[in-house]
Design a protein around this motif. Structure first.
Motif, short mmCIF file in Angstrom:
data_model
loop_
_atom_site.label_atom_id
_atom_site.label_comp_id
_atom_site.label_asym_id
_atom_site.label_seq_id
_atom_site.Cartn_x
_atom_site.Cartn_y
_atom_site.Cartn_z
N VAL A 131 -49.54 66.46 3.21
CA VAL A 131 -49.15 66.64 1.81
C VAL A 131 -49.42 65.37 1.03
O VAL A 131 -49.19 64.26 1.51
N ARG A 132 -49.89 65.52 -0.21
CA ARG A 132 -50.12 64.38 -1.10
C ARG A 132 -49.67 64.76 -2.51
O ARG A 132 -49.96 65.86 -2.97
N HIS A 133 -48.98 63.87 -3.18
CA HIS A 133 -48.65 64.08 -4.59
C HIS A 133 -48.33 62.73 -5.22
O HIS A 133 -48.16 61.73 -4.51
N ALA A 134 -48.25 62.68 -6.52
CA ALA A 134 -48.04 61.42 -7.22
C ALA A 134 -46.65 60.85 -6.95
O ALA A 134 -45.72 61.57 -6.60
N GLY A 135 -46.51 59.54 -7.12
CA GLY A 135 -45.20 58.90 -7.05
C GLY A 135 -44.85 58.33 -5.70
O GLY A 135 -45.70 58.07 -4.84
N GLU A 136 -43.55 58.12 -5.51
CA GLU A 136 -43.00 57.59 -4.27
C GLU A 136 -41.81 58.46 -3.86
O GLU A 136 -41.29 59.23 -4.67
N GLU A 137 -41.40 58.34 -2.60
CA GLU A 137 -40.26 59.13 -2.16
C GLU A 137 -39.45 58.41 -1.10
O GLU A 137 -39.96 57.53 -0.39
N TYR A 138 -38.18 58.81 -1.02
CA TYR A 138 -37.26 58.25 -0.04
C TYR A 138 -36.63 59.42 0.71
O TYR A 138 -36.19 60.39 0.10
N ILE A 139 -36.60 59.33 2.03
CA ILE A 139 -36.05 60.39 2.88
C ILE A 139 -34.95 59.81 3.76
O ILE A 139 -35.15 58.79 4.43
N PHE A 140 -33.80 60.49 3.79
CA PHE A 140 -32.67 60.09 4.64
C PHE A 140 -32.32 61.27 5.54
O PHE A 140 -32.10 62.38 5.06
N VAL A 141 -32.27 61.02 6.86
CA VAL A 141 -32.03 62.10 7.81
C VAL A 141 -30.54 62.43 7.88
O VAL A 141 -29.72 61.58 8.25
N LEU A 142 -30.20 63.68 7.54
CA LEU A 142 -28.81 64.14 7.59
C LEU A 142 -28.46 64.75 8.93
O LEU A 142 -27.37 64.52 9.46
N LYS A 143 -29.39 65.54 9.50
CA LYS A 143 -29.16 66.20 10.77
C LYS A 143 -30.45 66.22 11.58
O LYS A 143 -31.54 66.36 11.02
N GLY A 144 -30.31 66.12 12.90
CA GLY A 144 -31.47 66.23 13.78
C GLY A 144 -32.29 64.96 13.87
O GLY A 144 -31.84 63.87 13.52
N ARG A 145 -33.53 65.11 14.31
CA ARG A 145 -34.48 64.00 14.48
C ARG A 145 -35.79 64.40 13.81
O ARG A 145 -36.23 65.54 13.92
N VAL A 146 -36.40 63.44 13.13
CA VAL A 146 -37.58 63.73 12.33
C VAL A 146 -38.74 62.82 12.74
O VAL A 146 -38.56 61.61 12.90
N VAL A 147 -39.91 63.42 12.90
CA VAL A 147 -41.14 62.65 13.13
C VAL A 147 -41.88 62.55 11.80
O VAL A 147 -42.20 63.57 11.18
N VAL A 148 -42.14 61.32 11.36
CA VAL A 148 -42.88 61.10 10.10
C VAL A 148 -44.30 60.72 10.46
O VAL A 148 -44.55 59.72 11.14
N THR A 149 -45.26 61.54 10.04
CA THR A 149 -46.67 61.23 10.27
C THR A 149 -47.33 60.94 8.92
O THR A 149 -46.94 61.49 7.90
N SER A 150 -48.32 60.05 8.94
CA SER A 150 -49.04 59.72 7.71
C SER A 150 -50.45 59.29 8.05
O SER A 150 -50.76 59.00 9.21
N GLU A 151 -51.31 59.24 7.04
CA GLU A 151 -52.72 58.97 7.31
C GLU A 151 -53.01 57.52 7.64
O GLU A 151 -54.06 57.20 8.19
N PHE A 152 -52.10 56.58 7.32
CA PHE A 152 -52.38 55.16 7.54
C PHE A 152 -51.49 54.51 8.59
O PHE A 152 -51.68 53.35 8.94
N TYR A 153 -50.49 55.25 9.11
CA TYR A 153 -49.56 54.66 10.06
C TYR A 153 -49.39 55.57 11.28
O TYR A 153 -49.59 56.78 11.20
N ASP A 154 -49.00 54.96 12.40
CA ASP A 154 -48.66 55.74 13.58
C ASP A 154 -47.37 56.52 13.30
O ASP A 154 -46.53 56.09 12.50
N PRO A 155 -47.19 57.67 13.96
CA PRO A 155 -45.95 58.45 13.76
C PRO A 155 -44.72 57.62 14.10
O PRO A 155 -44.74 56.77 15.01
#
Length: 229
Positions: A131-155
């Motif tokens: 996914v790509r869109h304008a701006g910036e974002e902040y994500i805070f995990v409330l429940k469970g475990r999340v894998v963050v993948t991106s085009e420039f960084y390792d998961p």
């Protein structure tokens, strides 16, 4: 007695002075070569509308702020806006990968978009294109475990209470980590675009169903965008 309007060069010098930037720093922030900025500041060159738009977006400013002559012109009125949000009164957008609950949707032209996201996709293959869109974002995990993948960084894996801040224009995806059936996060997305909420809803238009709250009647995204106040 008449007073002449300041030139674009004078306005850019004032802007740079207010922020304490050197020409090199302003060039790095705006993506416009230092030589070009120098010529503009000395009134030997002007900028096209596209370049002015680029300048304002890269500096996180509105176009009108570029033409402010002093700090007084930048003072924003107190709007006293407020909105109390809850999932029960959210706008729900369901896609194959996520279940979004957009909060405080009655307010238009928000600079921050709060959303509760339930993450179901577990693999990059299942998720599909990043996914790509304008701006910036902040994500805070409330429940469970999340894998963050991106085009420039390792998961990277985020546990409950973990968070990440990233450039939204970089391709990215959030996945439920192994052993986690569904994860839930609080996301806050920001952009200089006054209609950022509308832009985000447009992204879902072809592959989503929408409802009001957890049990509300579903509606199409385009219809929802037209009804927001």
């Amino acid at each position: 007695m008449s007073s002449s309007a300041p030139t674009l060069g004078a306005l850019l010098r004032n802007l740079r002075s207010r922020n304490g930037w050197t020409l090199k720093e302003m060039g790095a922030k705006s993506g416009i070569p230092v030589s070009t900025l120098s010529k503009v500041e000395h009134d030997r060159l002007t900028l096209s509308y596209d370049k002015l738009l680029q300048l304002s977006q890269r500096l996180g400013m509105r176009m009108s702020e570029l033409f402010a002559e002093n700090d007084d012109a930048l003072v924003q009125p107190v709007t006293a806006r407020r909105s109390v949000g809850s999932i029960a009164h959210s706008v729900r957008v369901e896609t194959a990968n996520y279940d979004y609950h957009y909060l405080c949707t009655e307010l238009r032209k928000k600079r921050m978009i709060p959303v509760i996201v339930k993450i179901r996709a577990k693999t990059a293959k299942e998720f599909g294109a990043l996914v790509r869109h304008a701006g910036e974002e902040y994500i805070f995990v409330l429940k469970g475990r999340v894998v963050v993948t991106s085009e420039f960084y390792d998961p990277v894996i985020l546990e409950e209470g973990g968070s990440i801040y990233l450039d939204s224009s970089m391709g990215h995806a959030y996945l439920a980590a192994e052993g986690c059936e569904e994860a839930e996060v609080l996301g806050v997305m920001s952009s200089a675009d006054d209609e950022h909420m509308q832009t985000l809803l447009t992204m879902h238009e072809d592959r989503a169903t929408v409802g009001a709250g957890s049990g509300g009647e579903r509606a199409d995204v385009g219809g929802l965008r037209g009804k927001r106040r």
